[in-house]
Design a protein around this motif. Structure first.
Motif, PDB file in Angstrom:
ATOM      1  N   MET A   1       0.846  -1.179   0.000  1.00 46.84           N
ATOM      2  CA  MET A   1       0.000   0.000   0.000  1.00 46.84           C
ATOM      3  C   MET A   1       0.892   1.242   0.000  1.00 46.84           C
ATOM      4  SD  MET A   1      -3.051   0.415   2.598  1.00 46.84           S
ATOM      5  CE  MET A   1      -4.374   1.409   2.249  1.00 46.84           C
ATOM      6  N   THR A   2       0.488   2.237  -0.765  1.00 50.93           N
ATOM      7  CA  THR A   2       1.320   3.440  -0.851  1.00 50.93           C
ATOM      8  C   THR A   2       0.898   4.443   0.214  1.00 50.93           C
ATOM      9  OG1 THR A   2      -0.161   4.451  -2.414  1.00 50.93           O
ATOM     10  CG2 THR A   2       1.627   3.173  -3.345  1.00 50.93           C
ATOM     11  N   GLU A   3       1.845   5.207   0.609  1.00 45.76           N
ATOM     12  CA  GLU A   3       1.614   6.247   1.616  1.00 45.76           C
ATOM     13  C   GLU A   3       0.872   7.425   0.957  1.00 45.76           C
ATOM     14  OE1 GLU A   3       1.861   7.758   5.439  1.00 45.76           O
ATOM     15  OE2 GLU A   3       2.458   5.771   4.746  1.00 45.76           O
ATOM     16  N   PRO A   4      -0.157   8.001   1.594  1.00 48.31           N
ATOM     17  CA  PRO A   4      -0.863   9.143   0.998  1.00 48.31           C
ATOM     18  C   PRO A   4       0.037  10.383   0.950  1.00 48.31           C
ATOM     19  CG  PRO A   4      -1.661   8.739   3.223  1.00 48.31           C
ATOM     20  CD  PRO A   4      -0.712   7.627   2.896  1.00 48.31           C
ATOM     21  N   THR A   5      -0.258  11.249   0.002  1.00 49.10           N
ATOM     22  CA  THR A   5       0.497  12.499  -0.130  1.00 49.10           C
ATOM     23  C   THR A   5       0.212  13.383   1.070  1.00 49.10           C
ATOM     24  OG1 THR A   5       0.253  12.334  -2.513  1.00 49.10           O
ATOM     25  CG2 THR A   5       0.885  14.478  -1.646  1.00 49.10           C
ATOM     26  N   ARG A   6       1.261  13.900   1.683  1.00 46.03           N
ATOM     27  CA  ARG A   6       1.101  14.718   2.884  1.00 46.03           C
ATOM     28  C   ARG A   6       1.421  16.189   2.634  1.00 46.03           C
ATOM     29  NH1 ARG A   6      -0.972  11.354   6.495  1.00 46.03           N
ATOM     30  NH2 ARG A   6       0.095   9.395   6.756  1.00 46.03           N
ATOM     31  N   TYR A   7       1.446  16.570   1.397  1.00 43.36           N
ATOM     32  CA  TYR A   7       1.715  17.966   1.062  1.00 43.36           C
ATOM     33  C   TYR A   7       0.788  18.363  -0.086  1.00 43.36           C
ATOM     34  CZ  TYR A   7       4.364  15.583  -2.561  1.00 43.36           C
ATOM     35  OH  TYR A   7       4.724  14.764  -3.584  1.00 43.36           O
ATOM     36  N   GLN A   8       0.610  19.663  -0.224  1.00 43.71           N
ATOM     37  CA  GLN A   8      -0.253  20.157  -1.279  1.00 43.71           C
ATOM     38  C   GLN A   8       0.456  20.032  -2.620  1.00 43.71           C
ATOM     39  OE1 GLN A   8      -1.619  24.125  -0.701  1.00 43.71           O
ATOM     40  NE2 GLN A   8      -2.911  24.101  -2.501  1.00 43.71           N
ATOM     41  N   GLU A   9      -0.263  19.526  -3.600  1.00 50.76           N
ATOM     42  CA  GLU A   9       0.305  19.405  -4.934  1.00 50.76           C
ATOM     43  C   GLU A   9       0.296  20.758  -5.628  1.00 50.76           C
ATOM     44  OE1 GLU A   9      -1.834  16.431  -7.062  1.00 50.76           O
ATOM     45  OE2 GLU A   9      -1.484  14.927  -5.529  1.00 50.76           O
ATOM     46  N   ARG A  10       1.132  20.887  -6.636  1.00 47.53           N
ATOM     47  CA  ARG A  10       1.167  22.127  -7.415  1.00 47.53           C
ATOM     48  C   ARG A  10      -0.179  22.332  -8.098  1.00 47.53           C
ATOM     49  NH1 ARG A  10       4.948  22.795 -11.722  1.00 47.53           N
ATOM     50  NH2 ARG A  10       4.523  24.957 -11.366  1.00 47.53           N
ATOM     51  N   PRO A  11      -0.652  23.577  -8.194  1.00 40.81           N
ATOM     52  CA  PRO A  11      -1.932  23.821  -8.859  1.00 40.81           C
ATOM     53  C   PRO A  11      -1.831  23.522 -10.359  1.00 40.81           C
ATOM     54  CG  PRO A  11      -0.871  25.896  -8.304  1.00 40.81           C
ATOM     55  CD  PRO A  11      -0.043  24.789  -7.693  1.00 40.81           C
ATOM     56  N   ILE A  12      -2.932  23.127 -10.929  1.00 40.91           N
ATOM     57  CA  ILE A  12      -2.992  22.880 -12.364  1.00 40.91           C
ATOM     58  C   ILE A  12      -3.197  24.218 -13.055  1.00 40.91           C
ATOM     59  CG2 ILE A  12      -4.310  21.775 -14.200  1.00 40.91           C
ATOM     60  CD1 ILE A  12      -5.133  19.673 -12.157  1.00 40.91           C
ATOM     61  N   GLU A  13      -2.406  24.491 -14.058  1.00 41.60           N
ATOM     62  CA  GLU A  13      -2.535  25.743 -14.809  1.00 41.60           C
ATOM     63  C   GLU A  13      -3.319  25.465 -16.078  1.00 41.60           C
ATOM     64  OE1 GLU A  13       1.073  27.923 -15.345  1.00 41.60           O
ATOM     65  OE2 GLU A  13       1.760  27.442 -13.324  1.00 41.60           O
ATOM     66  N   LEU A  14      -4.499  26.050 -16.160  1.00 44.12           N
ATOM     67  CA  LEU A  14      -5.343  25.876 -17.325  1.00 44.12           C
ATOM     68  C   LEU A  14      -5.164  27.058 -18.274  1.00 44.12           C
ATOM     69  CD1 LEU A  14      -8.598  24.749 -15.512  1.00 44.12           C
ATOM     70  CD2 LEU A  14      -6.913  23.302 -16.647  1.00 44.12           C
ATOM     71  N   PRO A  15      -5.244  26.807 -19.582  1.00 44.37           N
ATOM     72  CA  PRO A  15      -5.118  27.921 -20.523  1.00 44.37           C
ATOM     73  C   PRO A  15      -6.337  28.833 -20.431  1.00 44.37           C
ATOM     74  CG  PRO A  15      -5.719  25.923 -21.678  1.00 44.37           C
ATOM     75  CD  PRO A  15      -5.457  25.541 -20.247  1.00 44.37           C
ATOM     76  N   VAL A  16      -6.116  30.103 -20.690  1.00 42.30           N
ATOM     77  CA  VAL A  16      -7.201  31.078 -20.671  1.00 42.30           C
ATOM     78  C   VAL A  16      -7.522  31.432 -22.121  1.00 42.30           C
ATOM     79  CG1 VAL A  16      -7.908  33.384 -19.938  1.00 42.30           C
ATOM     80  CG2 VAL A  16      -6.441  31.996 -18.468  1.00 42.30           C
ATOM     81  N   TYR A  17      -8.735  31.136 -22.511  1.00 40.01           N
ATOM     82  CA  TYR A  17      -9.165  31.448 -23.871  1.00 40.01           C
ATOM     83  C   TYR A  17      -9.968  32.739 -23.852  1.00 40.01           C
ATOM     84  CZ  TYR A  17      -7.920  26.595 -24.726  1.00 40.01           C
ATOM     85  OH  TYR A  17      -7.241  25.419 -24.821  1.00 40.01           O
ATOM     86  N   PRO A  18      -9.775  33.600 -24.842  1.00 44.08           N
ATOM     87  CA  PRO A  18     -10.564  34.832 -24.868  1.00 44.08           C
ATOM     88  C   PRO A  18     -12.030  34.502 -25.155  1.00 44.08           C
ATOM     89  CG  PRO A  18      -9.275  34.626 -26.873  1.00 44.08           C
ATOM     90  CD  PRO A  18      -8.854  33.501 -25.965  1.00 44.08           C
ATOM     91  N   ALA A  19     -12.911  35.354 -24.674  1.00 48.44           N
ATOM     92  CA  ALA A  19     -14.340  35.170 -24.927  1.00 48.44           C
ATOM     93  C   ALA A  19     -14.606  35.359 -26.425  1.00 48.44           C
ATOM     94  CB  ALA A  19     -15.146  36.172 -24.124  1.00 48.44           C
ATOM     95  N   PRO A  20     -15.536  34.599 -26.978  1.00 45.67           N
ATOM     96  CA  PRO A  20     -15.845  34.794 -28.400  1.00 45.67           C
ATOM     97  C   PRO A  20     -16.480  36.158 -28.621  1.00 45.67           C
ATOM     98  CG  PRO A  20     -17.440  33.309 -27.404  1.00 45.67           C
ATOM     99  CD  PRO A  20     -16.382  33.588 -26.367  1.00 45.67           C
ATOM    100  N   PRO A  21     -16.311  36.712 -29.801  1.00 43.91           N
ATOM    101  CA  PRO A  21     -16.929  38.020 -30.057  1.00 43.91           C
ATOM    102  C   PRO A  21     -18.446  37.886 -30.035  1.00 43.91           C
ATOM    103  CG  PRO A  21     -16.075  37.087 -32.094  1.00 43.91           C
ATOM    104  CD  PRO A  21     -15.632  36.187 -30.975  1.00 43.91           C
TER     105      PRO A  21
END
Length: 91
Positions: A1-21
Motif C-alpha cells: 500500500m502506498t503512503e498518501p500524499t502529505r503535502y499540497q500538490e502544485r496547482p494545475i494551470e489551465l489555458p485562458v481562452y478569450p471570450a468569443p466576439p
C-alpha cells in the motif's frame, strides 16, 4: 500500500481562452435588431438595466436566428439607448 500524499500538490494551470466576439444581428431581422439594443443596454454598467447575464441571453438568442423556437421572451418595454445624444441644431 502506498503512503498518501502529505503535502499540497502544485496547482494545475489551465489555458485562458478569450471570450468569443458577440454575434452580429442578422440584417433585416427585427428581433435581432431589438435584441442588439437590449444587449447594449444590459452590457452598459451605467445603464439602470445593467445585467450581464441578460446580455448573454441576448447573444444566445441572436445566435439562434431564425428564432424558431425562441429561447427567451422579450420584456414589454424597450430600454432607452445609452451613449451621447444630440438635439436638433447640434452637430
Amino acid at each position: 500500500m502506498t503512503e498518501p500524499t502529505r503535502y499540497q500538490e502544485r496547482p494545475i494551470e489551465l489555458p485562458v481562452y478569450p471570450a468569443p466576439p458577440p454575434p452580429a444581428p442578422v440584417e433585416g431581422c427585427t428581433l435581432c435588431t431589438l435584441l442588439d439594443v437590449f444587449r447594449a443596454a444590459h452590457n452598459d454598467p451605467e445603464s439602470p438595466v445593467y445585467d450581464p447575464s441578460r446580455a448573454i441571453d441576448c447573444n444566445v438568442e441572436i445566435r439562434n436566428h431564425p428564432h424558431t423556437p425562441p429561447r427567451m421572451t422579450l420584456p414589454t418595454g424597450t430600454p432607452e439607448p445609452t451613449g451621447p445624444t444630440t438635439t436638433d441644431g447640434e452637430a
